[in-house]
Scaffold this motif. Sequence first.
Motif, PDB file in Angstrom:
ATOM      1  N   ILE A   5       0.831  -1.359   0.166  1.00 14.18           N
ATOM      2  CA  ILE A   5       0.099  -0.083   0.053  1.00 14.18           C
ATOM      3  C   ILE A   5       0.875   1.321  -0.035  1.00 14.18           C
ATOM      4  O   ILE A   5       0.609   2.233  -0.752  1.00 14.18           O
ATOM      5  CB  ILE A   5      -0.914  -0.107   1.203  1.00 14.18           C
ATOM      6  CG1 ILE A   5      -1.735  -1.182   1.334  1.00 14.18           C
ATOM      7  CG2 ILE A   5      -1.627   1.309   1.383  1.00 14.18           C
ATOM      8  CD1 ILE A   5      -2.849  -1.475   2.111  1.00 14.18           C
ATOM      9  N   ALA A   6       1.643   1.492   0.884  1.00 10.90           N
ATOM     10  CA  ALA A   6       2.937   2.236   0.831  1.00 10.90           C
ATOM     11  C   ALA A   6       3.473   2.806  -0.636  1.00 10.90           C
ATOM     12  O   ALA A   6       3.814   3.818  -1.111  1.00 10.90           O
ATOM     13  CB  ALA A   6       4.110   2.183   1.776  1.00 10.90           C
ATOM     14  N   ALA A   7       3.783   1.475  -1.204  1.00 12.44           N
ATOM     15  CA  ALA A   7       4.728   1.520  -2.508  1.00 12.44           C
ATOM     16  C   ALA A   7       3.614   2.210  -3.586  1.00 12.44           C
ATOM     17  O   ALA A   7       4.021   2.742  -4.321  1.00 12.44           O
ATOM     18  CB  ALA A   7       5.136   0.311  -2.995  1.00 12.44           C
ATOM     19  N   PHE A   8       2.330   1.519  -3.308  1.00  7.94           N
ATOM     20  CA  PHE A   8       1.369   2.043  -4.221  1.00  7.94           C
ATOM     21  C   PHE A   8       1.023   3.562  -4.208  1.00  7.94           C
ATOM     22  O   PHE A   8       0.738   4.332  -5.167  1.00  7.94           O
ATOM     23  CB  PHE A   8      -0.206   1.282  -4.001  1.00  7.94           C
ATOM     24  CG  PHE A   8      -1.065   1.732  -4.797  1.00  7.94           C
ATOM     25  CD1 PHE A   8      -0.993   1.498  -6.257  1.00  7.94           C
ATOM     26  CD2 PHE A   8      -2.197   2.563  -4.330  1.00  7.94           C
ATOM     27  CE1 PHE A   8      -2.198   1.509  -7.125  1.00  7.94           C
ATOM     28  CE2 PHE A   8      -3.249   2.750  -5.244  1.00  7.94           C
ATOM     29  CZ  PHE A   8      -3.225   2.481  -6.344  1.00  7.94           C
ATOM     30  N   LEU A   9       0.913   3.889  -2.976  1.00 10.96           N
ATOM     31  CA  LEU A   9       0.701   5.515  -2.607  1.00 10.96           C
ATOM     32  C   LEU A   9       1.761   6.466  -2.789  1.00 10.96           C
ATOM     33  O   LEU A   9       1.652   7.630  -2.788  1.00 10.96           O
ATOM     34  CB  LEU A   9       0.125   5.601  -1.410  1.00 10.96           C
ATOM     35  CG  LEU A   9      -1.555   4.778  -1.215  1.00 10.96           C
ATOM     36  CD1 LEU A   9      -2.055   5.277   0.110  1.00 10.96           C
ATOM     37  CD2 LEU A   9      -2.268   5.503  -2.330  1.00 10.96           C
ATOM     38  N   SER A  10       3.041   5.889  -3.245  1.00 11.05           N
ATOM     39  CA  SER A  10       4.348   6.819  -3.377  1.00 11.05           C
ATOM     40  C   SER A  10       4.121   7.538  -4.667  1.00 11.05           C
ATOM     41  O   SER A  10       5.000   8.512  -4.707  1.00 11.05           O
ATOM     42  CB  SER A  10       5.543   6.007  -3.254  1.00 11.05           C
ATOM     43  OG  SER A  10       5.473   5.099  -4.105  1.00 11.05           O
ATOM     44  N   ASN A  11       3.371   7.173  -5.751  1.00 14.42           N
ATOM     45  CA  ASN A  11       3.327   7.520  -6.801  1.00 14.42           C
ATOM     46  C   ASN A  11       2.048   8.465  -6.925  1.00 14.42           C
ATOM     47  O   ASN A  11       1.005   8.130  -6.702  1.00 14.42           O
ATOM     48  CB  ASN A  11       3.287   6.595  -8.008  1.00 14.42           C
ATOM     49  CG  ASN A  11       3.473   7.003  -9.381  1.00 14.42           C
ATOM     50  OD1 ASN A  11       3.532   8.299  -9.678  1.00 14.42           O
ATOM     51  ND2 ASN A  11       3.357   5.981 -10.295  1.00 14.42           N
ATOM     52  N   GLY A  12       2.476   9.653  -7.569  1.00 15.13           N
ATOM     53  CA  GLY A  12       1.163  10.820  -7.721  1.00 15.13           C
ATOM     54  C   GLY A  12      -0.004  10.151  -8.497  1.00 15.13           C
ATOM     55  O   GLY A  12      -1.076  10.518  -8.375  1.00 15.13           O
ATOM     56  N   GLU A  13       0.327   9.487  -9.722  1.00 17.86           N
ATOM     57  CA  GLU A  13      -0.667   9.063 -10.693  1.00 17.86           C
ATOM     58  C   GLU A  13      -1.399   8.021  -9.757  1.00 17.86           C
ATOM     59  O   GLU A  13      -2.578   7.995  -9.920  1.00 17.86           O
ATOM     60  CB  GLU A  13       0.261   8.309 -11.780  1.00 17.86           C
ATOM     61  CG  GLU A  13      -0.590   7.807 -12.885  1.00 17.86           C
ATOM     62  CD  GLU A  13      -0.219   7.438 -13.933  1.00 17.86           C
ATOM     63  OE1 GLU A  13       0.118   6.132 -14.196  1.00 17.86           O
ATOM     64  OE2 GLU A  13       0.499   8.079 -14.841  1.00 17.86           O
ATOM     65  N   ASN A  14      -1.135   6.937  -8.787  1.00 13.46           N
ATOM     66  CA  ASN A  14      -1.745   6.233  -8.202  1.00 13.46           C
ATOM     67  C   ASN A  14      -2.611   6.939  -7.179  1.00 13.46           C
ATOM     68  O   ASN A  14      -3.896   6.440  -6.903  1.00 13.46           O
ATOM     69  CB  ASN A  14      -0.912   4.981  -7.545  1.00 13.46           C
ATOM     70  CG  ASN A  14      -0.048   4.347  -8.398  1.00 13.46           C
ATOM     71  OD1 ASN A  14      -0.650   4.104  -9.609  1.00 13.46           O
ATOM     72  ND2 ASN A  14       0.958   3.722  -8.001  1.00 13.46           N
ATOM     73  N   ILE A  15      -2.157   7.944  -6.552  1.00 19.94           N
ATOM     74  CA  ILE A  15      -2.959   8.668  -5.767  1.00 19.94           C
ATOM     75  C   ILE A  15      -4.094   9.272  -6.302  1.00 19.94           C
ATOM     76  O   ILE A  15      -5.237   9.317  -6.100  1.00 19.94           O
ATOM     77  CB  ILE A  15      -2.075   9.910  -5.041  1.00 19.94           C
ATOM     78  CG1 ILE A  15      -1.298   9.276  -4.029  1.00 19.94           C
ATOM     79  CG2 ILE A  15      -3.093  10.614  -4.107  1.00 19.94           C
ATOM     80  CD1 ILE A  15      -0.251  10.089  -3.362  1.00 19.94           C
TER      81      ILE A  15
END
Length: 174
Positions: A5-15
């Motif tokens: 989850i932390a790796a997923f939310l580290s990208n602005g596109e994913n956010i």
Amino acid sequence: MLANIAAFLSNGENIAFFIFALMAIGGAIFMISFNKVVHMVVALALTFISLAGLYVILNAEFVAFVQVLIYAGAISILMIFGIMMTKHQGEEEEPKRPVYNTLLFIGALALFGILFYAIQNVTLPGGEFKAAEDNTLEIGKLLFQRHVIPFELMSVLLTVAFIGAIVVAKREED
């Protein structure tokens, strides 16, 4: 699992994807939960606009533009005109059902948990996706070369439906 989850939310596109996805799901839930039809149309327009945001993230700018223009604009306005032109009687309020709502919430939470678990444990094959340089040009080529007959048939069908709606509206007016 939390590292994913932390790796997923580290990208602005994913956010941005997460925000637009929550807006789309929230708008759909509000649409089926509201009692007043105008509120339902506004929630539906929120869903349409958030889907357009998801299309922009997917680099489908033309589809996003059409989504906003056709669905968020025209369909929502058409629904509001339909609401304004019809007569509504006072409807009774449905009784509150706390047991039903609790079971519904538990079921939705269980479905979310199952989907989250499945997505976290899936292994997808790697590969390269080669997108076209100009999506709009490619869509235009396909639409006016390969699919020109269905496109023209749809325009005739929409014109006939529009004329039929005018005839029905005139009949009701008399």
